[in-house]
Structures are given as structure tokens and as C-alpha cells.
Design a protein around this motif. Structure first.
Motif, mmCIF file in Angstrom:
data_model
loop_
_atom_site.group_PDB
_atom_site.id
_atom_site.type_symbol
_atom_site.label_atom_id
_atom_site.label_comp_id
_atom_site.label_asym_id
_atom_site.label_seq_id
_atom_site.Cartn_x
_atom_site.Cartn_y
_atom_site.Cartn_z
ATOM 1 N N ALA A 169 8.602 4.556 -0.806
ATOM 2 C CA ALA A 169 9.615 5.616 -0.809
ATOM 3 C C ALA A 169 10.460 5.552 0.460
ATOM 4 O O ALA A 169 11.693 5.651 0.401
ATOM 5 C CB ALA A 169 8.954 6.987 -0.948
ATOM 6 N N GLU A 170 9.824 5.373 1.601
ATOM 7 C CA GLU A 170 10.527 5.295 2.887
ATOM 8 C C GLU A 170 11.527 4.138 2.910
ATOM 9 O O GLU A 170 12.623 4.258 3.448
ATOM 10 C CB GLU A 170 9.506 5.130 4.022
ATOM 11 N N LEU A 171 11.145 3.015 2.315
ATOM 12 C CA LEU A 171 11.994 1.829 2.323
ATOM 13 C C LEU A 171 13.015 1.802 1.187
ATOM 14 O O LEU A 171 13.848 0.897 1.128
ATOM 15 C CB LEU A 171 11.133 0.555 2.264
ATOM 16 N N GLY A 172 12.936 2.753 0.278
ATOM 17 C CA GLY A 172 13.853 2.760 -0.855
ATOM 18 C C GLY A 172 13.494 1.722 -1.911
ATOM 19 O O GLY A 172 14.347 1.321 -2.709
ATOM 20 N N LEU A 173 12.243 1.325 -1.930
ATOM 21 C CA LEU A 173 11.758 0.395 -2.953
ATOM 22 C C LEU A 173 11.174 1.213 -4.104
ATOM 23 O O LEU A 173 10.720 2.347 -3.895
ATOM 24 C CB LEU A 173 10.677 -0.521 -2.376
ATOM 25 N N PRO A 174 11.173 0.664 -5.315
ATOM 26 C CA PRO A 174 10.551 1.399 -6.409
ATOM 27 C C PRO A 174 9.086 1.714 -6.085
ATOM 28 O O PRO A 174 8.352 0.839 -5.619
ATOM 29 C CB PRO A 174 10.642 0.424 -7.592
ATOM 30 N N VAL A 175 8.702 2.951 -6.288
ATOM 31 C CA VAL A 175 7.316 3.333 -6.056
ATOM 32 C C VAL A 175 6.517 2.849 -7.258
ATOM 33 O O VAL A 175 6.657 3.365 -8.360
ATOM 34 C CB VAL A 175 7.178 4.855 -5.844
ATOM 35 N N ASP A 176 5.724 1.827 -7.027
ATOM 36 C CA ASP A 176 4.964 1.186 -8.090
ATOM 37 C C ASP A 176 3.659 0.666 -7.491
ATOM 38 O O ASP A 176 3.665 -0.312 -6.734
ATOM 39 C CB ASP A 176 5.766 0.030 -8.690
ATOM 40 N N PRO A 177 2.543 1.296 -7.798
ATOM 41 C CA PRO A 177 1.273 0.860 -7.216
ATOM 42 C C PRO A 177 0.864 -0.546 -7.649
ATOM 43 O O PRO A 177 0.044 -1.171 -6.985
ATOM 44 C CB PRO A 177 0.268 1.907 -7.700
ATOM 45 N N THR A 178 1.445 -1.053 -8.734
ATOM 46 C CA THR A 178 1.065 -2.384 -9.211
ATOM 47 C C THR A 178 1.945 -3.499 -8.646
ATOM 48 O O THR A 178 1.671 -4.671 -8.876
ATOM 49 C CB THR A 178 1.110 -2.453 -10.753
ATOM 50 N N ALA A 179 2.985 -3.151 -7.915
ATOM 51 C CA ALA A 179 3.873 -4.163 -7.337
ATOM 52 C C ALA A 179 3.233 -4.739 -6.076
ATOM 53 O O ALA A 179 2.940 -3.993 -5.136
ATOM 54 C CB ALA A 179 5.225 -3.545 -6.991
#
Length: 177
Positions: A36-46
Motif C-alpha cells: 500500500a505504501e509503495l502504491g503496488l497492488p495489495v496481493d499476498p500471493t504476489a
């Protein structure tokens, strides 16, 4: 390594501190906050790879930058780079967030809070140093349950046990480029 500053159980930069009994929940919370902080999709599987260090040849940031197209060809993989250094590398690192929007983020500054978040929230810590007398990044990573992927050189070989506490790249990450 300063085990008081670099301790996931007492880390003031983590919203959910953790230890060996709560590592799964703690790292999951750290990864979500980091994405979230980095603006990346929040995805625990990534799978999330991180690099923290000086932006110069010795630390191998050029190897990572050259390999980004190949690394990010794998679906869902995310990468974050944090550091300062040579102006040419700073420019390239700043640009990866635009070039690989939603997959990569470069942060050109010194940030203790973000370094702690990366160490806790990443799945893998990249340490492709061309030479490394000792190194602390891999020690921090192992202490936080983040798998170091290191070049087979110097202190990295001495501190990361292949296949147990991390992974070595015999050819210094040349396989990525």
C-alpha cells in the motif's frame, strides 16, 4: 547487527510487530502495509523482491535494473528498490515506477522507516553485490524472516547458508540479465 534496532518483535516502524510465534501474521501485515505504501497492488500471493542499498556497481543495482524486464515477465512479481547513490542509477530507479507501474517501485532517498518496512514486508531480499566484505542487509533479512538471495561472494557466503537461510547465485546474478 544492532539487534535492538533490527528486531521485528520491537520494531517501531511495523504496525504489527512479530516473533517466531507470530511471524506469519506479522509478515502478512507488513507486506500489505508495504504494498500500500509503495502504491503496488495489495496481493499476498504476489512474490515481492526488495533491494536496499547504495545505487552503485559494487552493490549490483545495475544488474537488477538490467534484469527488470525478465524478472517482471513472471506474472504478479513485484520489486521495490530503495537507496541513493550515483546520479545515473538514481534516475533509472526513479523511473521504474512509471515504466513498470503496479509492478515495481523505486525510492531514491534514505528512509529508515521504509528500510524496516521493506525488510519485514518483502518475501525476498536481493543482494547481488559484486564484492561484499560482510554486509548487514542479508542479516537483517534473515532476522525478519525474509529470504536473502545473494551473490556468492565474501561475507554473503559466510552468513547465508545455501538452501537453509537463503540462496546463493554462483554467477553473481548473471542469469537474470
Amino acid at each position: 547487527m544492532d539487534i535492538e534496532e533490527w528486531n521485528p518483535k520491537t520494531d517501531k516502524f511495523l504496525s504489527v510487530p512479530y516473533d517466531q510465534n507470530s511471524v506469519y501474521a506479522g509478515k502478512a501485515a507488513a507486506k500489505e502495509a508495504l504494498q500500500a505504501e509503495l502504491g503496488l497492488p495489495v496481493d499476498p500471493t504476489a512474490p515481492l523482491f526488495a533491494f536496499i542499498g547504495r545505487l552503485e556497481e559494487q552493490k549490483g543495482v545495475d544488474i537488477i535494473l538490467a534484469a527488470l524486464p525478465k524478472i517482471l515477465a513472471t506474472p504478479k512479481v513485484q520489486i521495490a528498490i530503495l537507496g541513493t547513490g550515483k546520479a545515473a542509477y538514481e534516475k533509472l530507479v526513479n523511473a521504474i515506477g512509471t515504466k513498470y507501474k503496479g509492478r515495481a517501485k523505486g525510492v531514491v532517498k534514505f528512509s529508515a522507516p521504509l528500510a524496516h518496512m521493506l525488510t519485514a514486508g518483502a518475501d525476498f531480499m536481493l543482494v547481488p553485490s559484486r564484492f561484499e566484505p560482510c554486509g548487514l542487509i542479508q542479516l537483517h533479512a534473515m532476522h525478519y524472516g525474509t529470504v536473502p538471495v545473494v551473490a556468492s561472494t565474501g561475507g554473503l557466503v559466510d552468513t547465508v547458508k545455501e538452501g537453509v537461510t537463503g540462496f546463493h547465485s554462483e554467477r553473481g546474478f548473471a542469469w537474470w540479465s
